[in-house]
Design a protein around this motif. Structure first.
Motif, short mmCIF file in Angstrom:
data_model
loop_
_atom_site.label_atom_id
_atom_site.label_comp_id
_atom_site.label_asym_id
_atom_site.label_seq_id
_atom_site.Cartn_x
_atom_site.Cartn_y
_atom_site.Cartn_z
N LEU A 12 42.24 20.33 0.79
CA LEU A 12 43.11 19.40 0.04
C LEU A 12 42.49 18.91 -1.26
CD1 LEU A 12 44.46 17.21 2.99
CD2 LEU A 12 45.71 18.95 1.71
N VAL A 13 41.17 18.71 -1.26
CA VAL A 13 40.53 18.07 -2.41
C VAL A 13 39.70 19.05 -3.23
CG1 VAL A 13 38.94 16.24 -3.14
CG2 VAL A 13 40.48 15.85 -1.20
N LEU A 14 38.76 19.74 -2.59
CA LEU A 14 37.84 20.57 -3.34
C LEU A 14 38.54 21.73 -4.05
CD1 LEU A 14 34.75 20.73 -0.94
CD2 LEU A 14 35.23 19.12 -2.80
N ARG A 15 39.58 22.27 -3.43
CA ARG A 15 40.28 23.40 -4.05
C ARG A 15 41.34 22.97 -5.06
NH1 ARG A 15 41.33 27.22 1.34
NH2 ARG A 15 39.12 27.49 1.89
N HIS A 16 41.69 21.68 -5.05
CA HIS A 16 42.73 21.18 -5.96
C HIS A 16 42.28 19.87 -6.60
CE1 HIS A 16 45.36 24.20 -4.12
NE2 HIS A 16 44.99 23.73 -2.93
N LYS A 348 23.79 29.88 -7.67
CA LYS A 348 25.08 29.54 -7.07
C LYS A 348 25.99 28.89 -8.12
CE LYS A 348 24.17 30.84 -2.83
NZ LYS A 348 24.93 31.94 -2.17
N ASP A 349 27.30 29.11 -7.92
CA ASP A 349 28.25 28.55 -8.88
C ASP A 349 28.56 27.09 -8.56
OD1 ASP A 349 29.94 28.60 -6.69
OD2 ASP A 349 31.15 30.26 -7.41
N GLN A 350 29.32 26.44 -9.45
CA GLN A 350 29.63 25.02 -9.33
C GLN A 350 30.41 24.72 -8.08
OE1 GLN A 350 28.39 22.53 -10.68
NE2 GLN A 350 29.78 21.24 -11.88
N ARG A 351 31.36 25.59 -7.74
CA ARG A 351 32.20 25.34 -6.57
C ARG A 351 31.36 25.29 -5.31
NH1 ARG A 351 37.47 29.03 -4.78
NH2 ARG A 351 37.89 27.92 -2.82
N TRP A 352 30.40 26.22 -5.19
CA TRP A 352 29.54 26.24 -4.00
C TRP A 352 28.67 24.99 -3.95
CZ3 TRP A 352 24.37 26.07 -2.92
CH2 TRP A 352 23.97 26.43 -1.62
N LEU A 353 28.12 24.61 -5.08
CA LEU A 353 27.24 23.44 -5.12
C LEU A 353 27.99 22.17 -4.73
CD1 LEU A 353 25.29 24.18 -8.43
CD2 LEU A 353 24.35 24.23 -6.11
N VAL A 354 29.21 22.00 -5.25
CA VAL A 354 29.99 20.81 -4.92
C VAL A 354 30.34 20.80 -3.44
CG1 VAL A 354 32.19 19.63 -5.31
CG2 VAL A 354 30.89 20.51 -7.25
N LEU A 407 36.41 11.54 -4.06
CA LEU A 407 37.47 12.09 -4.90
C LEU A 407 36.96 12.32 -6.32
CD1 LEU A 407 40.62 10.02 -3.81
CD2 LEU A 407 40.07 12.40 -3.24
N VAL A 408 36.25 11.33 -6.87
CA VAL A 408 35.78 11.42 -8.25
C VAL A 408 34.70 12.51 -8.39
CG1 VAL A 408 34.54 10.20 -10.08
CG2 VAL A 408 36.35 9.04 -8.81
N PHE A 409 33.78 12.58 -7.41
CA PHE A 409 32.67 13.54 -7.51
C PHE A 409 33.16 14.98 -7.70
CE2 PHE A 409 29.37 16.29 -5.71
CZ PHE A 409 28.25 15.86 -6.41
N PRO A 410 34.02 15.50 -6.82
CA PRO A 410 34.49 16.88 -7.05
C PRO A 410 35.45 17.00 -8.23
CG PRO A 410 35.60 15.93 -5.15
CD PRO A 410 34.53 14.97 -5.56
N ALA A 411 36.31 15.97 -8.43
CA ALA A 411 37.26 16.04 -9.54
C ALA A 411 36.55 16.03 -10.89
CB ALA A 411 38.24 14.86 -9.46
N PHE A 412 35.43 15.32 -10.98
CA PHE A 412 34.68 15.25 -12.23
C PHE A 412 33.85 16.52 -12.46
CE2 PHE A 412 30.81 14.11 -14.58
CZ PHE A 412 31.36 13.49 -15.72
N LEU A 413 33.21 17.04 -11.40
CA LEU A 413 32.28 18.15 -11.58
C LEU A 413 32.95 19.53 -11.55
CD1 LEU A 413 29.18 17.05 -9.43
CD2 LEU A 413 29.43 17.02 -11.92
N PRO A 415 35.57 20.94 -12.92
CA PRO A 415 35.91 21.61 -14.19
C PRO A 415 34.69 21.95 -15.04
CG PRO A 415 37.20 19.59 -13.87
CD PRO A 415 36.08 19.56 -12.90
N LEU A 416 33.51 21.40 -14.71
CA LEU A 416 32.32 21.60 -15.52
C LEU A 416 31.46 22.74 -14.97
CD1 LEU A 416 31.25 17.85 -15.93
CD2 LEU A 416 32.71 19.19 -17.46
N LYS A 417 30.65 23.31 -15.84
CA LYS A 417 29.68 24.29 -15.40
C LYS A 417 28.45 23.58 -14.84
CE LYS A 417 30.96 27.88 -18.75
NZ LYS A 417 30.48 28.76 -19.85
N ALA A 418 27.77 24.27 -13.95
CA ALA A 418 26.53 23.70 -13.41
C ALA A 418 25.53 23.52 -14.54
CB ALA A 418 25.96 24.62 -12.33
N PRO A 419 24.89 22.38 -14.61
CA PRO A 419 23.94 22.14 -15.71
C PRO A 419 22.67 22.94 -15.50
CG PRO A 419 23.85 20.33 -14.16
CD PRO A 419 24.95 21.24 -13.67
N PRO A 420 21.92 23.16 -16.55
CA PRO A 420 20.63 23.86 -16.38
C PRO A 420 19.67 23.00 -15.57
CG PRO A 420 20.83 22.97 -18.61
CD PRO A 420 22.18 22.80 -17.95
N VAL A 421 18.83 23.66 -14.82
CA VAL A 421 17.83 22.96 -14.03
C VAL A 421 16.78 22.37 -14.97
CG1 VAL A 421 16.06 23.16 -12.25
CG2 VAL A 421 18.19 24.46 -12.06
#
Length: 849
Positions: A12-16, A348-354, A407-413, A415-421
C-alpha cells in the motif's frame, strides 16, 4: 519471510508513495488552517483543580465579599508623595484607570477617609468625612496617619518610607461567565454519575463549548484590559516610577512569555537541530527529512487540537517539545539504519534500501511507540484534568508520529536516488565503541555505580519540594520581577489568602444577651463610671432620635470578646514571616478603639455600627463580615518573594493555630483564595506523579515483557528508565529546584526518552546475539550501530534545546536544561547500565519473528 503486516505496508505504501505524499500535504494544509484555533490557557481556572471543593467555596466567598484577584499598581513619584502636585498626578492616573472597560473600582490613598488627621468622632462620619482631596487637610498629619496612626492603611496603601503608594484595581464580576460555568458544571456532575440521557449529553457538549468560547473571549478581553492599563501607566512615567502586579497580570504575562518563547526560540531550536543534523550526517536530505517528519507531526496534532477546541494548559504545553523528541528519535533511527544498509550494500537500489530499512525498524519502532503510549495513557488515571489532557495529547501525538514517520520516510526518499556513501573516519562509532569497551572491562563497576547513583537519587527525591512562587518564573532584571518584589516588600504582598471563620453551628442570636431584660446588660455593657452613663453620650451621638438602624445588632462576631479574639488572630497572622498586610473586621475595631481611647462596650459597638455610613461600611465592614454577621473573612496578602515560603506548611500551620491556640472548631475554619487553590493543584500534581509513575513503570514492564517475551529481559530493560528518571528528579532535589506547574512532567519526559533508546538497543541486541552467541561481542556491535543512532538523537535534542537557556522566562530555561539532562542521563544509562546488565546476567533472548 516478511510479516503479513509489513507485506500489506509494502503493497500500500512503499509501492505507491506519491498518493501518500499528496495525502500528507492535504492533511498538513488542513492542520495549518485549524492551528489558528489552538488556544493556550494559563488563566486561574486552568491552574486549579476543577473538581476541587475549595474552588467552589472560593467562588462562593468571592461572590459574597468580592474577589481577591485584583491588579496592584505601585506608584513612586519622583518628588515627595505628600505634596499637592504628586497627589494631583496620582489622582489623574486614578481617574483615567477608572474609565477602563470592566473596571469596577480603583482604590487609592485619595479615596479613603482620614480618621486621625485630626481624629474624628464616628458620629461625625454619618454627615461626611474628609480625604486627601480636601485642600484643608494638613498633609503632614495625613502622612503620619498613613504611616503610623491608622491600622487600615499602614503598610498597604503607603510604603514605610512614604515613597510609594498603591492603587488597587478591582474588576466587575461577570455574571454571564458564572451562569455558563454553573450550567456546565451541573451537567458535568450528571455525566460523571452516568445519568445523562441523549438530549442531556448533547446539551452538555453545547454547554462545554459555550463556556470555552466565552472564557476565550474573556481571556482576550482581560489581556486587552491589562494592556490598556499598562498604556495608561506609560503616560505617567514622566513623573513617577510605576510597576504592575496581581494574579490577573501574572497569568496574562505567563501566556505572553510562553507564546513569545514559542515564536522566538521555536525558530532557534529548529535552526540548532538542522545545523546539528547537517554536521552529523553531512548530507542536507537527512536534515530536511528529520525536520519534515517533526514538523508534520507537530502540525497535525496542533491542528487537531485547534479543530476540536482542546485548550492547551501550562502543563500540557510541553507536548510540542516531547513530540519533537520522540519523532526525531524515530526518524534518526530510520536514517542510521538506512545508512548502515547502504554502507553494507552499496550496489542496492533505493527501493530495496527503503524496504529493508522499514522492515528492520518497524517492529522496534512500533513497540517503542506503543510502550510510550501506554506509559502516557496511565496519566489519564491521575484524576487531574491538566495531567489527563497531557496524557491524552501525548498518547494521540506519538501514535500520529509513528504513522507520519513511516509515511514521510518512504514518500520522501523513494523519488530520490540513493546518496553516495560518505567516506571518512566515523568519530561517533569510535566514541560509542569506546564506551562499549569501558562497559565490557568494568561491568561490575558500572553496576555498582548505577546502584550507588540510584540510592543517591532516591535520597535527593526525598528532598523534593512542591512550590509555585510565581516571582521565580521571571529573572531578577525583568520589570515584572522588580514590580512584584517592590509590591511584596513595600506594599503588603501580592498573592491573596482568605481565612473565613463561621459562627459555631449551634449559635443562636439570643446567646449574646445573657437572658436579661436589658439586651445591653453585663457582661458587655460598660461600667457605670466609665463616662458613658448616657448610652448616647459622645463620642457617638447626643440624641437617640438621630441614631440610625444598626444592621450589626445580631452579628455573632460584633461583640468585644469576639472582636478581641479576631484581633489576636490578626496579630498572630501578621507576626508570621511569610505574610504581608492582614485585614479583617478586627482592623476596623482597632481603628475604633484608637479613636475611642480604649475598649468599646457592646452598646458602643452597636452605636458604631449605626453611625458608619454605607460607603464606608463597604470599605471597612462589608469585605470582612457577612450580611448576617455570622461569618468573618480575614484577608492576607502573602510575600511571594520570600525564599522561605512553603505554602503547604504555612496553610497547615494556620489551621493548627486557629484550632489549638484560639479554640475554633475545625468546621468553623476555611482557607481559600489563589494561594490555597494553587497549592491544592501542586500537591495533587505531586501525589499523582508519584502514584502514576509507579503505574507507568508497571505498564512499561508489561509491554517490554510482551515485546521481548522474557520477564528477566524486560526487568533489565526497565532499569535505565528507573535510573534515568530517578537521577533527574534526584538532581532537582539536591540542587533545591522545586517541582512546579512547569517542571512536574519532567519524570514522564525522562521515562519516554529512556524507554525509546532501551527498546531499540535490546531489539538490536537480539539481532546481533545469534551471530556468535557472544554477549560481549553483540554488545560491542550494538554500540557501533544502534548506539550511533542513540547518540545522534541525544546530541541533536541537547543542542537544539540548549538555546532555551537564553530565555528570560525561567520555566523555559528549566525545561531546556532538564530536557538536556534527561537526554544525557537516558543515553548514559542505555550505553552503560543496560549493556552491563545484559552482559553480566546473560538472560536468554527469544528469537526474532
Amino acid at each position: 519471510m516478511h510479516h503479513p503486516v509489513f507485506r500489506a505496508y509494502e503493497k500500500l505504501v512503499l509501492r505507491h508513495p506519491w498518493p501518500w505524499l499528496g495525502l500528507l500535504l492535504l492533511v498538513t494544509l488542513t492542520s495549518l488552517w485549524h492551528i489558528r484555533d489552538l488556544r493556550l490557557d494559563a488563566s486561574a481556572d486552568s491552574l486549579v483543580l476543577q473538581d476541587d471543593k475549595a474552588l467552589a467555596y472560593y467562588r462562593e466567598v468571592a461572590k459574597r465579599y468580592g474577589g481577591s484577584d485584583f491588579l496592584i499598581i505601585a506608584y513612586s513619584p519622583d518628588n515627595d508623595l505628600f505634596t499637592r502636585d504628586s497627589l494631583a498626578h496620582l489622582d489623574s492616573l486614578r481617574d483615567e484607570l477608572a474609565t477602563v472597560d470592566g473596571v469596577a473600582s480603583v482604590y487609592s490613598m485619595l479615596d479613603v477617609p482620614l480618621l486621625f488627621s485630626p481624629p474624628v468622632a464616628f458620629s461625625d462620619l454619618a454627615s461626611g468625612y474628609r480625604t486627601l482631596r480636601h485642600d484643608e487637610v494638613d498633609l503632614a498629619d495625613a502622612r503620619e496617619e498613613f504611616l503610623e496612626e491608622n491600622p487600615l492603611y499602614k503598610d498597604m496603601l503607603v510604603s514605610p518610607d512614604a515613597g510609594t503608594t498603591a492603587l488597587l484595581i478591582s474588576f466587575e464580576r461577570d455574571e454571564r461567565y458564572f451562569e455558563l460555568l454553573y450550567a456546565r458544571n451541573d451537567l458535568a456532575t450528571l455525566a460523571s454519575e452516568g445519568e445523562l440521557n441523549d438530549q442531556q449529553q448533547q446539551e452538555y457538549h453545547q454547554a462545554q463549548r459555550a463556556f470555552d468560547d466565552y472564557k476565550e473571549k474573556l481571556k482576550q478581553e482581560n489581556a486587552a484590559r491589562i494592556s490598556t492599563v499598562r498604556s495608561i501607566m506609560d503616560g505617567y512615567r514622566d513623573q513617577a516610577t510605576l510597576f504592575l502586579g496581581g494574579v490577573p497580570m501574572i497569568t496574562t504575562d505567563m501566556i505572553s512569555f510562553i507564546r513569545s518563547d514559542l515564536r522566538t526560540f521555536g525558530v532557534g531550536v529548529l535552526a540548532f537541530i538542522i545545523l546539528t543534523l547537517l554536521v552529523i550526517f553531512r548530507q542536507p536530505r537527512w536534515a530536511v527529512l528529520s525536520v519534515l517528519c517533526c514538523g508534520v507531526a507537530t502540525l497535525w496534532l496542533s491542528g487537531w487540537l485547534g479543530w476540536v477546541s482542546w485548550q492547551v494548559s501550562v502543563i500540557s504545553s510541553n507536548y510540542v517539545s516531547l513530540l519533537l523528541i520522540i519523532t526525531m528519535s524515530i526518524t534518526i533511527h530510520l536514517i542510521v539504519r538506512y545508512r548502515e544498509l547502504h554502507e553494507e550494500n552499496p550496489d542496492k537500489d533505493q527501493r530495496w534500501l527503503v524496504r529493508e530499512t522499514t522492515w528492520h525498524m518497524m517492529q522496534p519502532s512500533f513497540f517503542m511507540i506503543v510502550t510510550t503510549m501506554v506509559g502516557f495513557s496511565s496519566l489519564v488515571y491521575s484524576g487531574i484534568k491538566p495531567v489527563m489532557d497531557f496524557g491524552w495529547m501525548m498518547t494521540i501525538g506519538i501514535g500520529l508520529a509513528l504513522v507520519i514517520c513511516y509515511l514521510v520516510f518512504p514518500a520522501f526518499l523513494s523519488p530520490l536516488k540513493a546518496p553516495p556513501v560518505v567516506a571518512g573516519h566515523d568519530f561517533t562509532r569510535a566514541f560509542t565503541t569506546a564506551v562499549g569497551r569501558f562497559t565490557r572491562d568494568h561491568t561490575r563497576l558500572v553496576l555498582v555505580l548505577a546502584s550507588v547513583l540510584l540510592l543517591v537519587s532516591v535520597a535527593g527525591m526525598l528532598r523534593l519540594t512542591v512550590e509555585n512562587r510565581f516571582i521565580d518564573y521571571f529573572q531578577d532584571d525583568t520589570e515584572i520581577y522588580q514590580g512584584m518584589r517592590l509590591i511584596d516588600r513595600k506594599l503588603g504582598g501580592t498573592t491573596p489568602l482568605d481565612i473565613v471563620i463561621d459562627a459555631p453551628a449551634d449559635y443562636q442570636p439570643t446567646d449574646d444577651f445573657g437572658g436579661g431584660e436589658d439586651p445591653f446588660a453585663d457582661p458587655f455593657d460598660a461600667p457605670a463610671d466609665d463616662g458613658f452613663d448616657d448610652p448616647f453620650a459622645d463620642p457617638f451621638a447626643d440624641d437617640t432620635s438621630d441614631v440610625p438602624d444598626n444592621p450589626l445588632e445580631d452579628a455573632y462576631w460584633f461583640t468585644p470578646q469576639r472582636l478581641a479574639t479576631l484581633t489576636a488572630i490578626e496579630e498572630w497572622l501578621s507576626a508570621q514571616p511569610e505574610t504581608g498586610k492582614v485585614l479583617s473586621l478586627a482592623t476596623t475595631y482597632r481603628v475604633a478603639k484608637k479613636l475611642n481611647g480604649g475598649d468599646l462596650s457592646y452598646m458602643q459597638l452597636m452605636l458604631l455600627g449605626s453611625f458608619i455610613p454605607a460607603d464606608l461600611r463597604s470599605q471597612m465592614v462589608k469585605p470582612y463580615l457577612s450580611d448576617d454577621g455570622n461569618q468573618v473573612r480575614i484577608t492576607v496578602r502573602m510575600i511571594d518573594s520570600d525564599p522561605n515560603l512553603k505554602r503547604d506548611e504555612f496553610i497547615h500551620r494556620v489551621r493548627t493555630a486557629l484550632q489549638s491556640e484560639f479554640g475554633l472548631a475545625p468546621e468553623q475554619v476555611h482557607l481559600t483564595g489563589a494561594m490555597v487553590l494553587y497549592n491544592n493543584m501542586l500537591q495533587s500534581l505531586f501525589d499523582s506523579q508519584i502514584k502514576t509513575l509507579g503505574l507507568v513503570f508497571l505498564a512499561i514492564l508489561v509491554m517490554l515483557a510482551l515485546l521481548f517475551r522474557r520477564l528477566p529481559v524486560a526487568l533489565i530493560a526497565l532499569g535505565p528508565s528507573i535510573v534515568s528518571a530517578s537521577l533527574v528528579l534526584g538532581l532537582m532535589g539536591w540542587i533545591g529546584l522545586p517541582l512546579d506547574l512547569m517542571t512536574i512532567t519532567i519524570a514522564a519526559i525522562t521515562v519516554g526518552i529512556a524507554v525509546d533508546d532501551t527498546i531499540h538497543y535490546v531489539h538490536r541486541f537480539r539481532e546481533e546475539l545469534p551471530r556468535d552467541n557472544d554477549y560481549v561481542a553483540a554488545m560491542l556491535r550494538c554500540h557501533g550501530s544502534i548506539g550511533k543512532a542513540m547518540f545522534y538523537t541525544s546530541i541533536t535534542i541537547i543542542a537544539g534545546f540548549s538555546i532555551l537557556t537564553l530565555s528570560s522566562f525561567n520555566p523555559t530555561v528549566y525545561f531546556g536544561v532538564l530536557t538536556g539532562v534527561a537526554m544525557a542521563m537516558a543515553l548514559l544509562c542505555n550505553l552503560t547500565l543496560l549493556p552491563a546488565s545484559l552482559v553480566f546476567f546473560k538472560p536468554k533472548m527469544a528469537a526474532l519473528d
